[in-house]
Design a protein around this motif. Structure first.
Motif, PDB file in Angstrom:
ATOM      1  N   PHE A 102       0.836  -1.203   0.000  1.00 23.84           N
ATOM      2  CA  PHE A 102       0.000   0.000   0.000  1.00 23.84           C
ATOM      3  C   PHE A 102       0.873   1.256   0.000  1.00 23.84           C
ATOM      4  O   PHE A 102       0.609   2.212  -0.749  1.00 23.84           O
ATOM      5  CB  PHE A 102      -0.908  -0.001   1.226  1.00 23.84           C
ATOM      6  CG  PHE A 102      -1.812   1.202   1.335  1.00 23.84           C
ATOM      7  CD1 PHE A 102      -2.990   1.276   0.609  1.00 23.84           C
ATOM      8  CD2 PHE A 102      -1.471   2.270   2.163  1.00 23.84           C
ATOM      9  CE1 PHE A 102      -3.813   2.389   0.700  1.00 23.84           C
ATOM     10  CE2 PHE A 102      -2.290   3.387   2.252  1.00 23.84           C
ATOM     11  CZ  PHE A 102      -3.462   3.446   1.525  1.00 23.84           C
ATOM     12  N   TYR A 103       1.933   1.245   0.812  1.00 25.08           N
ATOM     13  CA  TYR A 103       2.847   2.394   0.873  1.00 25.08           C
ATOM     14  C   TYR A 103       3.536   2.628  -0.469  1.00 25.08           C
ATOM     15  O   TYR A 103       3.578   3.761  -0.980  1.00 25.08           O
ATOM     16  CB  TYR A 103       3.893   2.173   1.972  1.00 25.08           C
ATOM     17  CG  TYR A 103       5.054   3.130   1.906  1.00 25.08           C
ATOM     18  CD1 TYR A 103       4.907   4.459   2.293  1.00 25.08           C
ATOM     19  CD2 TYR A 103       6.295   2.715   1.409  1.00 25.08           C
ATOM     20  CE1 TYR A 103       5.968   5.351   2.205  1.00 25.08           C
ATOM     21  CE2 TYR A 103       7.362   3.588   1.321  1.00 25.08           C
ATOM     22  CZ  TYR A 103       7.193   4.906   1.720  1.00 25.08           C
ATOM     23  OH  TYR A 103       8.240   5.795   1.624  1.00 25.08           O
ATOM     24  N   PRO A 111      -2.122   4.353  -6.377  1.00 26.46           N
ATOM     25  CA  PRO A 111      -2.705   3.714  -5.179  1.00 26.46           C
ATOM     26  C   PRO A 111      -3.497   2.439  -5.484  1.00 26.46           C
ATOM     27  O   PRO A 111      -3.587   1.554  -4.634  1.00 26.46           O
ATOM     28  CB  PRO A 111      -3.603   4.803  -4.585  1.00 26.46           C
ATOM     29  CG  PRO A 111      -3.831   5.784  -5.700  1.00 26.46           C
ATOM     30  CD  PRO A 111      -2.596   5.737  -6.533  1.00 26.46           C
ATOM     31  N   ASN A 112      -4.055   2.357  -6.691  1.00 27.54           N
ATOM     32  CA  ASN A 112      -4.821   1.154  -7.054  1.00 27.54           C
ATOM     33  C   ASN A 112      -3.945  -0.095  -7.137  1.00 27.54           C
ATOM     34  O   ASN A 112      -4.449  -1.220  -7.040  1.00 27.54           O
ATOM     35  CB  ASN A 112      -5.538   1.362  -8.384  1.00 27.54           C
ATOM     36  CG  ASN A 112      -6.657   2.381  -8.291  1.00 27.54           C
ATOM     37  OD1 ASN A 112      -7.199   2.617  -7.216  1.00 27.54           O
ATOM     38  ND2 ASN A 112      -7.004   2.990  -9.410  1.00 27.54           N
ATOM     39  N   ILE A 116      -2.972  -5.351  -5.940  1.00 25.69           N
ATOM     40  CA  ILE A 116      -2.179  -6.499  -6.389  1.00 25.69           C
ATOM     41  C   ILE A 116      -1.760  -7.344  -5.188  1.00 25.69           C
ATOM     42  O   ILE A 116      -1.878  -8.572  -5.185  1.00 25.69           O
ATOM     43  CB  ILE A 116      -0.928  -6.038  -7.173  1.00 25.69           C
ATOM     44  CG1 ILE A 116      -1.348  -5.321  -8.459  1.00 25.69           C
ATOM     45  CG2 ILE A 116      -0.015  -7.224  -7.483  1.00 25.69           C
ATOM     46  CD1 ILE A 116      -0.195  -4.687  -9.206  1.00 25.69           C
ATOM     47  N   PHE A 117      -1.280  -6.680  -4.142  1.00 24.32           N
ATOM     48  CA  PHE A 117      -0.815  -7.389  -2.953  1.00 24.32           C
ATOM     49  C   PHE A 117      -1.977  -8.034  -2.203  1.00 24.32           C
ATOM     50  O   PHE A 117      -1.841  -9.142  -1.675  1.00 24.32           O
ATOM     51  CB  PHE A 117      -0.067  -6.418  -2.034  1.00 24.32           C
ATOM     52  CG  PHE A 117       1.166  -5.837  -2.661  1.00 24.32           C
ATOM     53  CD1 PHE A 117       2.383  -6.491  -2.556  1.00 24.32           C
ATOM     54  CD2 PHE A 117       1.115  -4.651  -3.375  1.00 24.32           C
ATOM     55  CE1 PHE A 117       3.530  -5.964  -3.137  1.00 24.32           C
ATOM     56  CE2 PHE A 117       2.242  -4.110  -3.954  1.00 24.32           C
ATOM     57  CZ  PHE A 117       3.457  -4.780  -3.844  1.00 24.32           C
ATOM     58  N   ILE A 118      -3.105  -7.330  -2.167  1.00 29.05           N
ATOM     59  CA  ILE A 118      -4.295  -7.878  -1.502  1.00 29.05           C
ATOM     60  C   ILE A 118      -4.772  -9.132  -2.235  1.00 29.05           C
ATOM     61  O   ILE A 118      -5.097 -10.148  -1.612  1.00 29.05           O
ATOM     62  CB  ILE A 118      -5.407  -6.827  -1.431  1.00 29.05           C
ATOM     63  CG1 ILE A 118      -4.961  -5.628  -0.592  1.00 29.05           C
ATOM     64  CG2 ILE A 118      -6.691  -7.424  -0.859  1.00 29.05           C
ATOM     65  CD1 ILE A 118      -5.918  -4.443  -0.637  1.00 29.05           C
ATOM     66  N   ILE A 119      -4.806  -9.058  -3.564  1.00 28.29           N
ATOM     67  CA  ILE A 119      -5.273 -10.191  -4.378  1.00 28.29           C
ATOM     68  C   ILE A 119      -4.336 -11.393  -4.212  1.00 28.29           C
ATOM     69  O   ILE A 119      -4.785 -12.535  -4.076  1.00 28.29           O
ATOM     70  CB  ILE A 119      -5.395  -9.786  -5.856  1.00 28.29           C
ATOM     71  CG1 ILE A 119      -6.552  -8.792  -6.040  1.00 28.29           C
ATOM     72  CG2 ILE A 119      -5.604 -11.012  -6.740  1.00 28.29           C
ATOM     73  CD1 ILE A 119      -6.607  -8.157  -7.407  1.00 28.29           C
ATOM     74  N   ILE A 120      -3.019 -11.133  -4.206  1.00 31.22           N
ATOM     75  CA  ILE A 120      -2.052 -12.226  -4.047  1.00 31.22           C
ATOM     76  C   ILE A 120      -2.228 -12.900  -2.689  1.00 31.22           C
ATOM     77  O   ILE A 120      -2.275 -14.135  -2.588  1.00 31.22           O
ATOM     78  CB  ILE A 120      -0.610 -11.705  -4.203  1.00 31.22           C
ATOM     79  CG1 ILE A 120      -0.358 -11.276  -5.651  1.00 31.22           C
ATOM     80  CG2 ILE A 120       0.397 -12.787  -3.796  1.00 31.22           C
ATOM     81  CD1 ILE A 120       0.978 -10.610  -5.873  1.00 31.22           C
TER      82      ILE A 120
END
Length: 308
Positions: A102-103, A111-112, A116-120
């Motif tokens: 996120f950072y 910011p979108n 990617i990290f959330i989905i992974i």
């Protein structure tokens, strides 16, 4: 040591090394500006490693019964680390990875990209809880996530500074990263099937629907034999089209010795493999092929630099 086993530390080292190789053994040698500073790129590697560690932990938590059958000496959760401790570590690693993502997404004004990290992270959780039991879907997901760790280098280091003037160059560099991501996907997809062959006893006791359980060991090994010719053909084409014709003889020799030869060895051995030790050995061979395959980007870059 038990905590390192829980997060599969050697695999995390290889993942981090892979991303560092693409940054400092490839992109840095191109004399182009990059979106992330060195310490920010270090954070990107850390985020990837943390999310992967979380994935390994949740997989170990939910795989205890299977591992007791397949690898009783490697079981950590419930023996040396309590399930509650393991869950706390899972949430800690996953939250840290997503927070860093996120950072970094805000650092590059995208910011979108944090999604990617959330989905992974979510995919790794669903893989451990549901997808792993499904025929080939789990294999596909794991291989795809590894290849995404290569693509994410271009997403965060190249895409944010791409404009009309440098688009051809950036597009070419991104396509090279994509080539390596495809290579990583193919090798890891085959390796995941090999690991299913290795773990067939425990998977069978848990009523899983892996390829060896559905098709049988013999037919699965023959299928893997056929699949192994895909990377062989791809590597031969790539060497002939991109290395031989441009006179990159050091890179050509490297590709033949450290990538193509082990692939041929794997194809020969998988035809008659039928024991757990056979599959463990072949899994290690594929891991070595993946490592030397990724490292080839450095050899090619240096061969181009000192050939010019």
């Amino acid at each position: 040591m038990n905590y390192l086993k829980l997060i599969r530390f050697p695999n995390l080292i290889m993942l981090a090394l892979m991303q560092l190789v693409f940054r400092y053994g490839f992109l840095e040698l191109q004399n182009i500006p990059l979106a992330l500073t060195d310490w920010q790129y270090g954070l990107l590697v850390l985020a990837t490693v943390c999310i992967a560690a979380g994935g390994y932990i949740i997989n170990n938590i939910l795989d205890v019964e299977t591992d007791l059958e397949n690898k009783p000496n490697d079981v950590i959760v419930g023996k040396f680390i309590s399930e509650n401790q393991a869950y706390n570590l899972y949430f800690g690693f996953t939250f840290t990875g997503v927070a860093i993502g996120f950072y970094l997404s805000n650092v590059i004004d995208k910011p979108n990209f944090a999604s990617i990290f959330i989905i992974i992270a979510a995919t790794l959780y669903f893989y451990a809880t549901n997808l792993k039991q499904s025929l080939l879907i789990g294999n596909f997901i794991v291989a795809l996530l590894l290849s995404l760790s290569v693509v994410i280098v271009g997403i965060f280091d190249l895409f944010p500074i791409t404009n009309q003037e440098n688009q051809p160059l950036m597009g070419m560099l991104f396509s090279i990263l994509l080539d390596y991501a495809i290579f990583a996907f193919i090798i890891n997809f085959i390796r995941e099937i090999i690991k299913d062959l290795e773990d067939i006893k425990g998977d069978l006791s848990q009523a899983m629907s892996t390829l060896p359980i559905v098709f049988g060991i013999e037919r699965t090994t023959k299928l893997v034999f056929a699949l192994s010719f895909i990377p062989i053909i791809v590597i031969l084409y790539y060497i002939n089209t991109h290395l031989v014709v441009t006179g990159l003889w050091y890179a050509t020799l490297y590709g033949l010795i450290f990538i193509l030869a082990p692939l041929l060895y794997f194809s020969i051995k998988i035809w008659s493999a039928n024991k757990q030790n056979d599959f463990q050995h072949l899994s290690s061979v594929l891991k070595g092929i993946l490592f030397f395959g990724i490292l080839s980007v450095v050899i090619i870059s240096l061969n181009i630099k000192y050939n010019a």
